[in-house]
Scaffold this active site. Structure first.
Site, mmCIF file in Angstrom:
data_model
loop_
_atom_site.group_PDB
_atom_site.id
_atom_site.type_symbol
_atom_site.label_atom_id
_atom_site.label_comp_id
_atom_site.label_asym_id
_atom_site.label_seq_id
_atom_site.Cartn_x
_atom_site.Cartn_y
_atom_site.Cartn_z
ATOM 1 N N GLU A 243 58.320 18.840 75.020
ATOM 2 C CA GLU A 243 58.498 20.104 73.967
ATOM 3 C C GLU A 243 60.125 19.918 73.462
ATOM 4 O OE1 GLU A 243 58.178 23.840 75.985
ATOM 5 O OE2 GLU A 243 57.840 24.836 74.009
ATOM 6 N N SER A 365 65.614 28.750 76.722
ATOM 7 C CA SER A 365 66.962 29.349 75.861
ATOM 8 C C SER A 365 67.852 28.424 75.784
ATOM 9 C CB SER A 365 67.049 30.762 76.277
ATOM 10 O OG SER A 365 68.018 30.423 77.536
#
Lengths: 383, 358
Positions: A243, A365
């Protein structure tokens, strides 16, 4: 160092370009986060699959084209250049597909990969929970063994595409009383079974791009566990590597956006502060830098190298570049920027801007990414 | 498509790098600064003995006949050490220009420069000052589009101090005649343009080295310096500053390498790439130096640590060989040149492919 394409690569580019010219829908599809848009995007996935342009990076044995990374970059450049629809199947192509190939049993691969490739089954990711976001190891959803099934109970949230998707890959705690990274497993779950309730969550743009999933005694066959019991964290980290690394954000996306930004600037140049040109040039440079970096990494991987913590640099760079690029577009649009629907035939800069704000949050994040860079790239001590 | 350097290319840079690790330490820089000199003769001789002065000079002119890609890592190593002596300027910029001139006097000075017996300074029109003119044995000057080559004793100069203790900036005047011409205007213009591209890319490579060094020094300090009972490097506020600088470095690096590899294309994209390389590298060097100063705290604002050398060199290179305004304008021109066509990609497919598709 040799920065040019081979004749075979040029020929492949041409093949892709011509196929796309003949198949890309003439009008922009509605968002895939609406019911109608989702169905149309699923149809587009089927069209891609028929042309064998769906899972181009998958091995041929699994219905892909077996493209190497450079060919994938060429494909992506042509894909974005042609203005082809977004990939509703993204979770399957880039996350679960590669994970299944690495950890799945032969039976699982045979059952799931073809339907994923054809667009018949669209996948959602169900990892996060209200108390397990950046701290994913705090996952509390339980899976208790009952014969040849697991019985799932818990609350998943922020699952992209889950509102209309068919299946989800779910991170659960299979060992009662286990802590943190231990005792977790990954299971493949049909979203339509009894005990599964999917509630759409309106995103900042008003669309139901993600959902929360309530699991109340949902029964999932043990045969649908991906990897060994208790190996869930390991499997997830492999997926997260896919990812954050190359696959999620291809450079062509930003190069196409930068190209559109240049055109937008030229269109409005007469009434603009010339200083905005600086931001347009910066957007062009950022998109180029990202592409060069990805080409460089792709070459390294093809030569047998591996991608590690430096993927965190990519994630920070593309997410921040995306916001800056869209902010520049909104600055150019000035009073037109706030229109909820773009004027006829105009690019949806506002929608792109809102979506860009999610970039620093999802896929880990940017604060977490900076910790990773500091500790694993620069060698600073853990806190 | 291959983005990797060859083993030999890495090896050349490694030789320079290890020499500089030995002979261009912070203590060496301080000693030179205290002496009031800008160059160290012993180190310069050691560098010249490596035989790299002719790296970009064709073999039939007495050089190694290599390319910009073979030198870009050397320039990075020089930046990393904040090297005072003009290895990059000579081997990467001035000597290749001299070698491209078809004139007996240029040939004569070329051979001296290749042998390490002379340093030649270039008054390139893009720079308002000549750096290192005082130490030069001869100068290349441009007047009315013509390139002149004159010995040091034939020029007058007005020299200013730079914030960088190892640079001095001169404005040079000389009586130039038909006898001093080494290239007519029609020959000179494209050579000066080509020289600017090389100087731009190699300034960028030096800035990359500066940026990397600034982060290395800060990380080492943060891991060692203890406050509130633990190393300051354990605090996220410190980590995130350095991670942000590292991201800038990571996304300058491939641009610089691509710019070096593409320099020979000599088209709008290769020129925009060179400008991009310099802008990105200067920004990375600036942010990394400022971050390093911040992480070092009060030490960082002193001459006690080496960061100030890096900050000052970055500042100097930022304004040389085309400043930010110059290079941003070149990038914008390229970004706006043909946004409807294929200009958005990093690399272009062959013309045949595109023509066929059209």
């Amino acid at each position: 160092m040799q920065l040019s394409f081979t004749p075979e690569q040029d020929a492949f580019r041409l093949e892709v370009r011509q196929w796309l010219q003949n198949h890309v829908p003439q009008t922009r599809l509605p968002s895939f986060d609406t019911e109608a848009g989702f169905a149309l995007h699923r149809e587009w996935e089927r069209t891609l699959a028929k042309g064998n342009f769906g899972m181009v990076t998958w091995p041929k044995d699994y219905g892909g084209r077996g493209l190497n990374l450079i060919e994938w970059l060429i494909f992506e450049e042509e894909y974005y250049r042609a203005g082809a629809p977004g990939r509703v199947n993204q979770n399957g192509i880039f996350l679960l597909g590669p994970t299944l190939m690495e950890f799945g049993t032969d039976a699982q691969k045979a059952r799931f990969l073809p339907a994923m490739a054809s667009g018949d089954e669209i996948w959602a990711q169900a990892w996060s929970e209200p108390q397990a976001g950046s701290d994913l190891a705090a996952v509390a959803t339980t899976a208790v063994r009952d014969g040849d099934h697991y019985v799932l109970n818990g609350h998943k949230i922020w699952s992209s595409r889950a509102v209309f998707a068919d299946w989800a890959f779910v991170l659960v705690r299979t060992e009662a009383g286990s802590q943190r990274h231990k005792g977790l497993s990954l299971v493949l779950m049909d979203l339509k079974i009894e005990g599964v309730t999917v509630n759409p969550i309106p995103q900042i743009d008003g669309e139901a791009g993600f959902a929360e999933i309530f699991l109340e005694n949902a029964r999932v066959p043990v045969a649908n566990r991906l990897g060994d019991e208790g190996q869930g964290w390991h499997v997830c980290m492999a997926t997260a590597g896919f990812e954050r690394g190359l696959m999620l954000r291809s450079p062509a996306r930003y190069q196409e956006a930068a190209r559109k930004l240049s055109a937008l600037y030229l269109e409005h140049q007469d009434r603009l502060d010339p200083a905005i040109g600086r931001d347009v040039a910066q957007a062009w440079m950022n998109a180029q830098a990202y592409a060069l970096s990805i080409y460089s990494t792709a070459c390294r991987l093809q030569a047998g190298g591996s991608i590690g913590a430096e993927a965190s640099c990519n994630k920070i760079f593309w997410s921040e570049m995306d916001i800056a690029l869209h902010q520049t577009a909104l600055a150019i649009l000035g009073p037109y920027a706030e229109l909820a629907e773009p004027m006829a035939n105009n690019h949806d800069w506002l929608g792109g801007y809102l979506f860009s704000l999610a970039g620093p949050i999802y896929a880990g994040s940017n604060e977490i990414q900076r910790n990773i860079i500091a500790e694993r790239v620069l060698g600073m001590p853990r806190g | 498509m291959d983005f990797a350097f060859a083993e030999e290319q890495r090896a050349i840079a490694e030789v320079v790098s290890s020499l500089l690790t030995d002979q261009c330490t912070g203590a060496d820089l301080r000693r030179l600064m205290d002496s009031g000199q800008t160059h160290d003769a012993a180190r310069w001789n050691a560098l010249m003995e490596l035989g790299l002065s002719g790296i970009l000079v064709p073999e039939d002119k007495g050089g190694l006949g290599l390319s910009e890609t073979d030198f870009v890592l050397v320039a990075r190593a020089c930046g990393h050490a904040a090297l005072p002596e003009p290895l990059v300027e000579q081997a990467g910029v001035v000597i290749p220009l001299l070698a491209a001139l078809d004139h007996p006097r240029a040939e004569e000075w070329l051979q001296k420069a290749l042998a390490g017996e002379a340093v030649i300074a270039l008054a390139h029109p893009v720079n308002p000052f000549v750096c290192g003119a005082e130490n030069a044995d001869a100068l290349l000057l441009v007047q009315d589009g013509q390139l002149h080559l004159v010995a040091r004793n034939q020029v007058q100069m007005d020299t200013h101090a730079s914030i960088d203790p190892f640079r001095r900036l001169s404005t040079v005047t000389a009586t130039l005649t038909a006898e001093t011409v080494v290239a007519e205007a029609s020959v000179c213009a494209p050579l000066l343009a080509q020289t600017l591209e090389r100087a731009t890319v190699f300034a960028a490579a030096q800035c990359l080295g500066l940026a990397e060094r600034s982060v290395e020094l800060a990380v080492a300090y943060a891991n060692e310096r203890t406050q509130f009972g633990k190393p300051i490097g354990t605090y996220q506020a410190v980590k995130h500053l350095l991670a942000t600088a590292q991201v800038k470095i990571e996304f300058a690096r491939p641009v610089i390498y691509a710019a070096a590899a593409e320099i020979g294309a000599n088209n709008a994209l290769s020129r925009a790439r060179a400008s991009h390389a310099k802008l990105a590298a200067v920004e990375a060097a600036s942010l990394a130096a400022r971050t390093s100063i911040q992480v070092h705290g009060a030490m960082g604002y002193s001459w006690e640590v080496d960061v100030h050398f890096l900050l000052k060199r970055g500042l100097a290179l930022g304004g040389s060989w085309g400043d930010e305004t110059f290079h941003r304008a070149r990038v914008l021109a390229c970004a706006l040149s043909s946004p409807a066509a294929d200009s958005g990609f990093a690399f272009t497919a062959s013309k045949d492919t595109l023509a066929h598709a059209a």
